[in-house]
Design an enzyme around this catalytic site. Structure first.
Site, PDB file in Angstrom:
ATOM      1  N   HIS A 101       0.804  -1.227   0.000  1.00  0.00           N
ATOM      2  CA  HIS A 101       0.000   0.000   0.000  1.00  0.00           C
ATOM      3  C   HIS A 101       0.835   1.273   0.000  1.00  0.00           C
ATOM      4  CE1 HIS A 101      -2.618  -3.067   1.952  1.00  0.00           C
ATOM      5  NE2 HIS A 101      -3.550  -2.500   1.218  1.00  0.00           N
TER       6      HIS A 101
ATOM      7  N   HIS B 205      -7.636   4.741   4.377  1.00  0.00           N
ATOM      8  CA  HIS B 205      -7.015   3.571   3.752  1.00  0.00           C
ATOM      9  C   HIS B 205      -5.497   3.775   3.727  1.00  0.00           C
ATOM     10  CE1 HIS B 205      -5.782   0.754   0.592  1.00  0.00           C
ATOM     11  NE2 HIS B 205      -6.920   0.118   0.800  1.00  0.00           N
TER      12      HIS B 205
ATOM     13  N   GLU C 188      -3.142   3.109   1.603  1.00  0.00           N
ATOM     14  CA  GLU C 188      -2.597   3.721   0.390  1.00  0.00           C
ATOM     15  C   GLU C 188      -2.893   5.212   0.352  1.00  0.00           C
ATOM     16  OE1 GLU C 188      -3.464   4.034  -4.336  1.00  0.00           O
ATOM     17  OE2 GLU C 188      -3.725   2.029  -3.478  1.00  0.00           O
TER      18      GLU C 188
ATOM     19  N   SER D 197     -11.091  -6.321   3.558  1.00  0.00           N
ATOM     20  CA  SER D 197     -10.746  -6.025   2.164  1.00  0.00           C
ATOM     21  C   SER D 197     -11.806  -5.157   1.491  1.00  0.00           C
ATOM     22  CB  SER D 197     -10.563  -7.322   1.375  1.00  0.00           C
ATOM     23  OG  SER D 197     -10.382  -7.053   0.005  1.00  0.00           O
ATOM     24  N   SER D 198     -11.469  -3.890   1.241  1.00  0.00           N
ATOM     25  CA  SER D 198     -12.406  -3.015   0.521  1.00  0.00           C
ATOM     26  C   SER D 198     -12.515  -3.460  -0.936  1.00  0.00           C
ATOM     27  CB  SER D 198     -11.955  -1.554   0.606  1.00  0.00           C
ATOM     28  OG  SER D 198     -10.630  -1.400   0.159  1.00  0.00           O
TER      29      SER D 198
ATOM     30  N   SER E  44      -6.610  -9.572  -2.564  1.00  0.00           N
ATOM     31  CA  SER E  44      -5.953  -9.917  -1.306  1.00  0.00           C
ATOM     32  C   SER E  44      -6.279 -11.343  -0.862  1.00  0.00           C
ATOM     33  CB  SER E  44      -6.389  -8.931  -0.210  1.00  0.00           C
ATOM     34  OG  SER E  44      -7.797  -8.893  -0.109  1.00  0.00           O
TER      35      SER E  44
END
Length: 293
Positions: A75, A129, A131, A226-227, A274
């Protein structure tokens, strides 16, 4: 009887695969390794690596550590993380995805101009998030994060705007935000829109929906954090209402499966960027026992 198939396009993206490989290589050399945050948004994979010697730490933990090795996951991280590591003599094993690294640099370049010439830097992404935190960090915390149309009020439409996207967002969502910003800007105000979405991720939507159409029942495997998994699960559900989201095989319900009047039942297994292959294979094994005893 049932035909059970795993989607060959599902599973780890390049960035996650590289991060896990680097972690396993270092653990094999030294017997253990710290990782800043979950190496992947899948608790089963995190637990597997923990048994090997990977220890997940927080940013608060990082500030207390000295003279150790720490892996940075795919990320990416803000500059402040590297500064803490430098001060504490921490050796960084950097597994930031190359796509994310390039995006960080582009945002930094937009920000590192004279203040009177600097646009508002807007990031289409999920607040908080990992990232996105790394991207905002390239702007000393000044970037504006918008998750959807409801956040556009944060933008000053009388000033120039440079729009970027978190790499795993949907292309359709980014295009909508681009259009809405362009429509609201005052006449003559400069607007630059940079589509920075990773196509290795976004291209999976069409492939995944085709896979979902080809089966009677879809088992979508993804970690609860996990989005990306939630988005891709929704994409499957759009084309196949018999799609079920699980984080591990123990959640499979026998009531989801009905034998068709003609032919064999077709079950597809797929997952997020993921989701480890071994977990989808475990789901297949569970289904074989359940449907093909």
């Amino acid at each position: 009887m049932a035909k059970i198939e795993i989607d060959t396009n599902s599973g780890f993206c390049f960035g996650v695969t590289t991060a896990i490989r680097k972690a396993e290589e270092e653990i094999a050399r030294s017997g253990g390794l710290y990782c800043l945050g979950d190496i992947v948004h899948n608790s089963d994979e995190v637990a597997r690596l923990a048994r090997k010697g990977l220890k997940i730490i927080s940013h608060a933990d990082l500030g207390r550590l000295h003279d150790v090795k720490v892996l940075l996951r795919a990320h990416g991280e803000p500059p402040s993380t590297y500064e803490i590591a430098r001060r504490n003599n921490i050796e960084i094993i950097d597994a930031t995805c190359p796509v994310v690294l390039r995006l960080q640099q582009r945002i930094k370049n937009s920000f590192d101009v004279q203040e009177d010439a600097r646009p508002q830097i807007v990031i289409y992404g999920k607040n908080g998030h990992a990232e996105v935190n790394g991207l905002v960090g390239q702007t000393s915390g000044e970037a504006i994060v918008v998750e959807g149309p409801g956040d556009l009020g944060k933008i000053d439409f009388s000033r120039p705007v440079a729009l970027y996207s978190q790499t795993t967002k949907s292309v359709a969502g980014f295009r909508e935000i681009t259009s809405l910003i362009r429509d609201r800007l005052a006449h003559g105000i400069k607007f630059e829109s940079f589509d920075t979405i990773c196509r290795r991720v976004s291209n999976r939507v069409e492939q995944l929906q085709q896979f979902a159409r080809e089966h009677d029942v879809i088992i979508f495997v993804a970690g609860e954090k996990s989005s990306n998994g939630k988005v891709l699960y929704g994409n499957c559900l759009e084309v196949n209402p018999n799609t079920h989201l699980i984080s591990n095989p123990s959640q499979i319900d026998s009531g989801w499966f009905r034998q068709p009047e003609a032919g064999e039942l077709s079950v597809g297994i797929c997952g997020a960027t993921s989701t480890p292959l071994w977990l989808m294979e475990e789901a297949r094994g569970h289904l074989e026992e359940l449907l093909n005893p």
